[in-house]
Design a protein around this motif. Sequence first.
Motif, short mmCIF file in Angstrom:
data_model
loop_
_atom_site.label_atom_id
_atom_site.label_comp_id
_atom_site.label_asym_id
_atom_site.label_seq_id
_atom_site.Cartn_x
_atom_site.Cartn_y
_atom_site.Cartn_z
N ALA A 1 0.84 -1.20 0.00
CA ALA A 1 0.00 0.00 0.00
C ALA A 1 0.87 1.25 0.00
O ALA A 1 0.57 2.25 -0.67
CB ALA A 1 -0.93 -0.01 1.21
N ALA A 2 1.99 1.19 0.76
CA ALA A 2 2.90 2.32 0.79
C ALA A 2 3.48 2.57 -0.60
O ALA A 2 3.57 3.71 -1.07
CB ALA A 2 4.02 2.06 1.80
N LEU A 3 3.86 1.48 -1.28
CA LEU A 3 4.41 1.62 -2.64
C LEU A 3 3.37 2.20 -3.59
O LEU A 3 3.64 3.11 -4.37
CB LEU A 3 4.87 0.26 -3.16
CG LEU A 3 6.13 -0.33 -2.52
CD1 LEU A 3 6.44 -1.68 -3.14
CD2 LEU A 3 7.30 0.63 -2.71
N GLN A 4 2.15 1.65 -3.47
CA GLN A 4 1.05 2.11 -4.32
C GLN A 4 0.82 3.62 -4.12
O GLN A 4 0.66 4.37 -5.08
CB GLN A 4 -0.20 1.32 -3.96
CG GLN A 4 -1.44 1.69 -4.74
CD GLN A 4 -2.67 1.01 -4.16
OE1 GLN A 4 -2.60 -0.11 -3.63
NE2 GLN A 4 -3.81 1.66 -4.24
N ALA A 5 0.83 4.04 -2.86
CA ALA A 5 0.60 5.45 -2.55
C ALA A 5 1.75 6.30 -3.10
O ALA A 5 1.54 7.33 -3.75
CB ALA A 5 0.48 5.64 -1.05
N PHE A 6 2.98 5.84 -2.86
CA PHE A 6 4.14 6.64 -3.27
C PHE A 6 4.23 6.75 -4.79
O PHE A 6 4.28 7.85 -5.35
CB PHE A 6 5.43 6.03 -2.71
CG PHE A 6 6.66 6.74 -3.19
CD1 PHE A 6 7.04 7.95 -2.62
CD2 PHE A 6 7.42 6.23 -4.24
CE1 PHE A 6 8.16 8.62 -3.06
CE2 PHE A 6 8.54 6.89 -4.69
CZ PHE A 6 8.92 8.09 -4.10
N GLY B 1 -0.93 -6.93 -5.93
CA GLY B 1 -0.25 -7.62 -4.84
C GLY B 1 -0.94 -7.38 -3.51
O GLY B 1 -1.17 -8.30 -2.72
N GLN B 2 -1.31 -6.11 -3.30
CA GLN B 2 -1.97 -5.77 -2.04
C GLN B 2 -3.29 -6.52 -1.91
O GLN B 2 -3.62 -7.05 -0.84
CB GLN B 2 -2.18 -4.27 -1.99
CG GLN B 2 -2.59 -3.78 -0.63
CD GLN B 2 -3.27 -2.44 -0.71
OE1 GLN B 2 -3.08 -1.69 -1.64
NE2 GLN B 2 -4.05 -2.14 0.30
N ALA B 3 -4.04 -6.59 -3.01
CA ALA B 3 -5.34 -7.28 -2.97
C ALA B 3 -5.14 -8.75 -2.61
O ALA B 3 -5.87 -9.31 -1.79
CB ALA B 3 -6.05 -7.14 -4.30
N VAL B 4 -4.13 -9.38 -3.20
CA VAL B 4 -3.86 -10.80 -2.92
C VAL B 4 -3.51 -10.97 -1.44
O VAL B 4 -4.02 -11.88 -0.75
CB VAL B 4 -2.74 -11.33 -3.82
CG1 VAL B 4 -2.31 -12.72 -3.37
CG2 VAL B 4 -3.19 -11.34 -5.27
N MET B 5 -2.66 -10.09 -0.92
CA MET B 5 -2.23 -10.20 0.47
C MET B 5 -3.41 -10.01 1.43
O MET B 5 -3.56 -10.74 2.40
CB MET B 5 -1.15 -9.16 0.78
CG MET B 5 0.17 -9.48 0.14
SD MET B 5 0.69 -11.14 0.61
CE MET B 5 1.40 -11.72 -0.89
N VAL B 6 -4.23 -9.02 1.17
CA VAL B 6 -5.38 -8.76 2.06
C VAL B 6 -6.34 -9.95 2.01
O VAL B 6 -6.84 -10.40 3.05
CB VAL B 6 -6.08 -7.45 1.67
CG1 VAL B 6 -7.39 -7.30 2.42
CG2 VAL B 6 -5.18 -6.27 1.96
N TRP C 1 -13.17 -4.02 6.20
CA TRP C 1 -13.09 -2.70 5.57
C TRP C 1 -11.94 -2.67 4.58
O TRP C 1 -12.07 -2.27 3.42
CB TRP C 1 -12.87 -1.65 6.66
CG TRP C 1 -13.47 -0.31 6.41
CD1 TRP C 1 -14.64 0.16 6.93
CD2 TRP C 1 -12.92 0.76 5.63
NE1 TRP C 1 -14.84 1.45 6.51
CE2 TRP C 1 -13.82 1.84 5.72
CE3 TRP C 1 -11.77 0.90 4.86
CZ2 TRP C 1 -13.60 3.05 5.07
CZ3 TRP C 1 -11.56 2.10 4.21
CH2 TRP C 1 -12.46 3.17 4.32
N ILE C 2 -10.79 -3.14 5.06
CA ILE C 2 -9.59 -3.13 4.22
C ILE C 2 -9.77 -4.04 3.01
O ILE C 2 -9.38 -3.70 1.89
CB ILE C 2 -8.37 -3.57 5.06
CG1 ILE C 2 -8.05 -2.50 6.10
CG2 ILE C 2 -7.17 -3.86 4.18
CD1 ILE C 2 -7.11 -2.95 7.17
N VAL D 1 -5.20 5.77 1.68
CA VAL D 1 -6.30 5.36 2.57
C VAL D 1 -6.04 3.95 3.10
O VAL D 1 -6.13 3.69 4.31
CB VAL D 1 -7.64 5.40 1.80
CG1 VAL D 1 -8.76 4.88 2.68
CG2 VAL D 1 -7.95 6.81 1.33
N SER D 2 -5.69 3.05 2.19
CA SER D 2 -5.47 1.66 2.58
C SER D 2 -4.30 1.55 3.56
O SER D 2 -4.37 0.83 4.56
CB SER D 2 -5.19 0.83 1.33
OG SER D 2 -5.02 -0.51 1.67
#
Lengths: 179, 653
Positions: B17-22, B45-50, B99-100, B132-133
């Motif tokens: 999420a940090a990478l996505q935001a940055f 990747g984030q979706a898979v992890m969550v 939520w996440i 946000v995430s």
Amino acid sequence: MNRFLLPLGLFVLLAVVLAVGIVHSPTKGLIASPLLGKPAPSFSLPDLADPSHQVRSVDLRGHWYLFNVWATWCGECRAEHEMLLKVQLAGVVPLVGLDWKDDPAQALTWLKQLGNPYQAVAVDSSGREAIDWGVYAAPETFLVNPQGIVVFKQIGALTDEAWTREILPRLAPPRAAGS
Amino acid sequence: MLPELGQFALVLALLLAALQAFYGIAGPAMGRERWMAAVIPAVAGQAVMVATAVACLVASFVGNDFSVSYVAENSNSALPLFYRVAALWGAHEGSLLLWIFLLAAWTVAVAIGATRLPPRFAARVLGVLGVVSFGFLLFTLATSNPFLRLDPPAPDGRDLNPILQDPGLAVHPPILYTGYVGFAVAFAFACAAMLEGRLDQQWARWTRPWTTVAWSFLTCGIALGSFWAYYELGWGGFWFWDPVENASFMPWLVGTALVHSLAVTDKRGLFKSWTLLLAILAFSLSMLGTFLVRSGVLVSVHSFAADPRRGIFILAFLIVMIGGALVLYAWRAPALKSTAGFELGARESFLLFNNVLLVIAAGTVFAGTLAPLISDALGLGTLSVGPPYFNPTFMISMLPLLALLSVGIHASWKRGRLTDSQRALFFTLVAAAVVGAGLAFGWYARGRLLTFVGATLGVWIILSSLVDPIDRWRRGLSLSRAVLGMTVAHLGIALAVIALTTVQSFTVERDVALAPGATASVAGYEFRFEGVQSVEGPNYDAIGGTFMVTRHGEAVAVLRPQKRQYWVQHQVTSETAITMHHGNNLLIALGEDLKAGGRWSVRIQVRPLVSLVWFAAFIMALGGALAASDRRYRAAAGALAPARTASAAEGAR
């Protein structure tokens, strides 16, 4: 300055109110305990002063006691501490502490610095025991009668008012209080 | 093992999420193509992890792993499998995870849809969603980790809160949250537009379907929540203005305003900064709602002390997100001038009234909800604000809103003349007044002024909404889904208004003491108490009462309300029994055993048309879904092709 700053200003105002609300949280909870009128959970937990020794609920049978859930990370507990010392001084009912999700070393220092109002303190570092008691947050205090039944629960810091209005009257049978 | 895997997956999700935001925010700002290209893999990747984390927690619940603290606190080996899964969102930690998860799902959907957007803009939208995430993941890991272990493990769990053990609960939070989280997309579009410093009609066209879909979900979620409260809580009502309900209602009101304001921005390029502000506000209220509901700041501020870091963190997070967006707004919005004007009687005016009234309504609800907190913070003592405050204040803004609706849909853009539709409007109003009077004073015979006003407004909205579609249909013209959706949603509002005024005016509630064999008659129905017997459930014991309901000697139904005592938490819940008869909703709740000849206290209620309230909400949601599926949103791809090449060229430079 301009109207586009207005929302920001309103938001800052709201944030301040919320911050005050969090810091100055009221002590009165609205959550009724499912334990009221029910037997207190039985437990056997290590003693804070001497971990090789156990604090056990069976040993407390036959006496009134106040079961107080606290922790060193809990700011409200520090405020409550003075009241607990007063309770100890009154000598009417013993206090049994439950040191909840806490570091025992810090808890010992706390008691050394602020004074120890407890007859015994049970250590619940995992928070497992507090689940049985239905603890929502620290501090909470339960009054347990000699039959091991929870007769009163104070959510939040124990107050003078709760002590004189709720706890003392329950301890003394009405006619003894009159005589 | 699984809980550790879940936690590890959450940590990875945080990093992604940090990478996505940055990359999403810095990439377009610095003009780095490669950074922007990294956004999509980060989203995936984030979706898979969550999803992995959610699967791990569900597995712990299903497998009764009471070494996990959250499972031990919210489940039990005797709990049916269905509720063991639903227990995932039975408390604070799991709700945050849900939520996440939903945010990740929305983000993936946006990423798929974003292939049609200019890459810089798409990257920014996904970047803001990443922020946000990141905030929610950090909050979960730092203060509300659902994967914490218990050592030694609990022998059995403390069980899911009995009032939550109901099919309504299982579906209601995910749908409500899908709505809440959906406003994050509108928020991200707004922030991205402000970062770009450009907002045009095309922007509104991209944002509209997302916002409308989120709004539809929120509508469904609120209706389901209200329905659940009606039959499960047994208080005998469907709306109590309690903080938890208000927390979902405020984003809905502002979201409704946003849906309308976006229409103006889309069609006429007006209300730009106002639309941005509403998008920020809708999501802010959604976040506030999420926190209020699950952390209990309003129900009892005390719950925050469970972990003092929690309250501070929430506040810090809200300040960063909302404060950040508002700073951006103060900085960028002044540049977004609208050039077009409009006359007083034009449709723009009516939509402006709509917006102002909806925001006022949200404001009154907000004030009432936060009043206890504010008075407490200022040391004025605890006070509670109930229906006596909410009902009249809410009506003050709602009645004019409903009255303007019929005129507004017939007003034309830009010009303030109604000549073409004046006659139709006048006739529909007269017809509505006749029907309203008939309903209020004829059919139910003891109507009040409010019943008349409500029924008239409702019928007027129905009739006037249908004027244009019927006209088009008669002339053989096609009706776009956007217009059809709007019409259906307005019909939903009209039905809701009629239902609400009817319920409000003609509900009969009686609390009676009945011995077996005795009969109570309420609103023309006879309720004969047959007696009680004990019933055993999977994780509770119950006392079940049997009531024969008849009307003029004709059998209507047999109702079996229960009082349940759940084994683990020793909590008593009252299971109401409900039946429908000719539009009337009959409800029985078993009270107390009066210990006098088998007499029980019983609550009996007869509510006309109450089911229509929830049905109307689903009609509204259906309208939203129809409108969001309009071709013009999907066709935007074609119109965009030149814009995309232009911005690609810009990026290459």
